[in-house]
Design an enzyme around this catalytic site. Structure first.
Site, PDB file in Angstrom:
ATOM      1  N   HIS A  49      -8.268   3.711  -4.764  1.00 25.64           N
ATOM      2  CA  HIS A  49      -7.046   2.980  -5.742  1.00 25.64           C
ATOM      3  C   HIS A  49      -5.900   2.923  -4.351  1.00 25.64           C
ATOM      4  O   HIS A  49      -4.961   3.648  -4.181  1.00 25.64           O
ATOM      5  CB  HIS A  49      -6.462   3.942  -6.570  1.00 25.64           C
ATOM      6  N   ILE A  55      -2.265   3.315  -3.151  1.00 26.63           N
ATOM      7  CA  ILE A  55      -1.197   3.293  -4.004  1.00 26.63           C
ATOM      8  C   ILE A  55      -1.564   4.288  -5.162  1.00 26.63           C
ATOM      9  O   ILE A  55      -2.712   4.463  -5.800  1.00 26.63           O
ATOM     10  CB  ILE A  55      -0.999   2.071  -4.871  1.00 26.63           C
ATOM     11  N   GLY A  58      -0.572   4.344 -11.465  1.00 22.11           N
ATOM     12  CA  GLY A  58       0.783   4.741 -12.468  1.00 22.11           C
ATOM     13  C   GLY A  58       0.442   5.686 -13.552  1.00 22.11           C
ATOM     14  O   GLY A  58       1.203   6.443 -13.956  1.00 22.11           O
ATOM     15  N   VAL A  59      -0.873   5.666 -14.086  1.00 19.56           N
ATOM     16  CA  VAL A  59      -1.053   6.672 -15.244  1.00 19.56           C
ATOM     17  C   VAL A  59      -0.947   8.188 -14.635  1.00 19.56           C
ATOM     18  O   VAL A  59      -0.434   9.025 -15.209  1.00 19.56           O
ATOM     19  CB  VAL A  59      -2.456   6.505 -15.605  1.00 19.56           C
ATOM     20  N   GLU A  63       1.616  11.077 -15.455  1.00 20.25           N
ATOM     21  CA  GLU A  63       1.057  12.464 -15.859  1.00 20.25           C
ATOM     22  C   GLU A  63       1.825  13.290 -15.034  1.00 20.25           C
ATOM     23  O   GLU A  63       2.181  14.514 -15.471  1.00 20.25           O
ATOM     24  CB  GLU A  63      -0.238  12.406 -15.238  1.00 20.25           C
TER      25      GLU A  63
END
Length: 153
Positions: A49, A55, A58-59, A63
């Site tokens: 990723h 990067i 986002g998840v 978290e």
């Protein structure tokens, strides 16, 4: 009040690679917490990723933000050993990507409590610039409550 990684692991059930908070620098139990996540190129998720343009997903940023709030919620003795579960997320906003070398500072505030349920607002910053914000719905459950629920299903 400050907490190091060993104290955090006494509160949160998460373990690497899913433990996404390195230090708590401010804590007002069951009210608020401010925590740090040092993002390094050694994070396993950067392998995919994205190759050549790493990067933080986002998840996983969400978290990490929720875990800072989780420390605030689970710090009191009466909540030790419980698990903070997501009930939902609202008003999620990403302002800019988080990349290797960033230090994410998350400020989490418990905004509403009703029994074992509540709301938490969290904002994440890199170099004093907001990178994300979200409102989290949560439920505090003990491991035996989770097992009983699974047996009913």
């Amino acid at each position: 009040m400050e907490l190091d990684i060993n104290e955090i692991m006494n509160i949160l059930p998460h373990r690497p690679p899913m433990l996404l908070v390195d230090r708590i620098i401010e804590l007002d139990p069951f009210k608020s917490a401010t925590g740090i996540k040092n993002v390094t190129m050694m994070e396993d998720f950067f392998r995919g990723h994205f190759p050549g343009n790493p990067i933080m997903p986002g998840v996983l940023l969400l978290e990490a933000m929720a875990q800072v709030g989780g420390v605030a919620m689970l710090y009191p003795d009466e909540h030790r050993g419980k698990i903070a579960l997501f009930g939902g997320m609202e008003n999620v906003k990403f302002k800019r990507p988080v990349v290797p070398g960033d230090q994410v500072l998350t400020k989490a505030v418990v905004t509403k409590v009703r029994g074992n349920f509540g709301l938490l607002h969290a904002e994440a910053f890199v170099n004093d610039q907001m990178v994300a914000s979200a409102d989290f719905k949560y439920a505090l459950k003990s491991p035996d409550e989770l097992s009983a629920q699974e047996q009913k299903e």
